[in-house]
Design a protein around this motif. Sequence first.
Motif, mmCIF file in Angstrom:
data_model
loop_
_atom_site.group_PDB
_atom_site.id
_atom_site.type_symbol
_atom_site.label_atom_id
_atom_site.label_comp_id
_atom_site.label_asym_id
_atom_site.label_seq_id
_atom_site.Cartn_x
_atom_site.Cartn_y
_atom_site.Cartn_z
ATOM 1 N N TYR A 100 1.431 2.533 8.400
ATOM 2 C CA TYR A 100 0.864 3.128 7.173
ATOM 3 C C TYR A 100 -0.572 3.621 7.371
ATOM 4 C CZ TYR A 100 -1.012 -1.610 6.770
ATOM 5 O OH TYR A 100 -1.641 -2.791 7.018
ATOM 6 N N LEU A 101 -1.040 3.569 8.618
ATOM 7 C CA LEU A 101 -2.378 4.104 8.916
ATOM 8 C C LEU A 101 -2.229 5.383 9.733
ATOM 9 C CD1 LEU A 101 -4.377 0.874 9.911
ATOM 10 C CD2 LEU A 101 -4.313 2.005 7.698
ATOM 11 N N THR A 102 -3.136 6.324 9.523
ATOM 12 C CA THR A 102 -3.085 7.578 10.279
ATOM 13 C C THR A 102 -3.470 7.309 11.736
ATOM 14 O OG1 THR A 102 -5.394 8.067 9.829
ATOM 15 C CG2 THR A 102 -3.792 8.911 8.232
ATOM 16 N N LEU A 111 2.160 1.168 16.585
ATOM 17 C CA LEU A 111 1.043 1.627 15.743
ATOM 18 C C LEU A 111 1.283 1.043 14.350
ATOM 19 C CD1 LEU A 111 1.001 5.352 16.867
ATOM 20 C CD2 LEU A 111 -0.773 3.668 17.360
ATOM 21 N N VAL A 112 0.204 0.880 13.595
ATOM 22 C CA VAL A 112 0.371 0.413 12.207
ATOM 23 C C VAL A 112 0.922 1.603 11.422
ATOM 24 C CG1 VAL A 112 -0.783 -0.542 10.170
ATOM 25 C CG2 VAL A 112 -1.535 -1.213 12.457
#
Lengths: 230, 410
Positions: free
Chosen positions: A95-97, A92-93
Amino acid sequence: MSLLELKDVSKIYGDLHALDHVNMKVEKGEWVAIMGPSGSGKSTMMNIIGCMDTPTEGQVLLDGRDISKVSKKEQTIIRRDKIGLIFQQFYLVNYLTALENVMTAQYYHSVPDEKEAMEALERVGLADRAHHLPSQLSGGEQQRVCVARALINYPEIVLADEPTGNLDEANETIVMDLFRQLHEQGTTLIVVTHDPEVAQTAQRALVLRDGHFTKETVNNNFTGVIHYND
Amino acid sequence: MTKKKMFFRMISASLVRRRSRMLIALLSVAIGAMILSGLVTIYYDVPRQMGTQFRRYGSNMIVLPKEESFSMEDGEKAKAVIPEDSLVGAAPYRYENVRINQTTVLAAGTDMEGAKASSPYWNVDGKWPSGSGQLLVGKEVAEKYGLKVGEPVTVTYTPEEVYGGDDGTETEDVSDAAGAASSETEAESETEEEMILDNEMDFQVTGILDTGGSEESYIYMSLDDLAQLTGEDGGLDILELSITAQQDQLSEYADQINEAVDTVNARLVKRVAQSEGTVLTKLQALVLLVTIVVLALTMICVATTMTATVTERKMEIGLRKALGASDQSIIQEFMGEGILLGAIGGLIGTVLGFFFAQGVSMGVFNNSIVFRPLLLPITIAASMAVTGLASMIPIRATTKIDPAFVLKGE
């Protein structure tokens, strides 16, 4: 016409034949497991089916279209429009929720829709964790976000590489249950695994060894429910 | 949500939630922008500041009569050509030979306030004359006659016709500007003195003038007092102007004065105007050079940080590509982050730059600086351009990242 067909596919790196004249068909709505030990050619096959690599020889037909010789740009478009990817390492990225990670797939596909992304998270039981960063989620929760992300664009094939490899039994059951629901809804699933219990859950399991399919098992008692052999 | 909104949501999340990693890049952009905005402020403010400084060295334009003298009205007309905000001081002078203790001294009638403004380097021991009957005495004259501040002194004027109307002698004395030059006149008139009616006027010495120059051999009184002493209004011999302007502008003003008033001839005091121009040119070139060096250093720092960022986020780039991101999308996102970083750094830098310029200005010129609002968008745009440019090479490397990289788990 099969949804996916590999015709005499080989991938050669120097002297190494990672895939050696492989043939395979996957029908629309089918749940297929590909098993094999490390170095058997599973990852190479994943890359070719997932449109991240092209074979050295042979044809890969997706929905009747030969994708074995397409350019990198076309590969990107096919990946975006037709394939949903789930990885062992979650990816998952960071720094993204959770919600933004799901919306990222929408962003590259068409137009981000927050409501739809939230519904996808609801389907995997994570509506209340939508605004958490990956670091605030457990491994099982992160993999469920990946499932929601893989489904958000209604892909023709969901390709999962060791989806439960890093999960405990409880989370593995949750993820496999999600796969069962997807299958019931008509999604075509190809799951690459080395875990026999995960493979047995599929309708059909293929065993890959040294770049060849050596065995094919059809699950006549298919329920889509994982059974553990104690 | 539109794609544009999602784009900004992603790039701002990257900067905000990864702030500890982006801090160095932000800091370097902010410092670069601070130096840029500070030096540009100084670059544009230096002419004003230097102009003010140079005005302390006296007038940079003189207005002379085409013939013997020019009227007060013409002097006012010449002065009116200069915009009020550029005119630091204007001092009209009328010179006459007078006597103190029977020896000739050169007297200058002037507007004391104008003289004070146009010659700020004049050092007065005591006070400047502020009314009638008050006298400012040059140091040389004061020493010669033993005059001290507060002492009374009688100044005598002998009307010209008594000397036989020898205008040439008087004019020569004025230009010579030395009391010694009048000794011959003194000798010639000695015998006639008793037959004539001299004009006398009592003054009080309010200050002794120390300039280190020829001004020390004069005595200064108001134009009205000189008119009263001589018994005639007379004209002006010279008008000294101190103007805040660069040499080209000064030349234009001089031309305008010469056109507007046909009895006068305005000239630049070349020595002051030229050295002002030379210093300015050199200083501005230095500021420009430093700005270029700082921008280059900022670019190197941003490029290094962006290279590290791309390497560190290889996995994320591979994942995005696996999800269907094109190379162009990835370039846009990273470029967007770089440019946003430039905008934030530029904003912070502009504010810091003002304080930097203020500090430099206070330290060097002892003068506060004027904030130029236009500098804000210019600095932000320059910072965005610098970070965008510096990000280009590292960001190009993203196109070489293979999405299969992610699946292999390497």
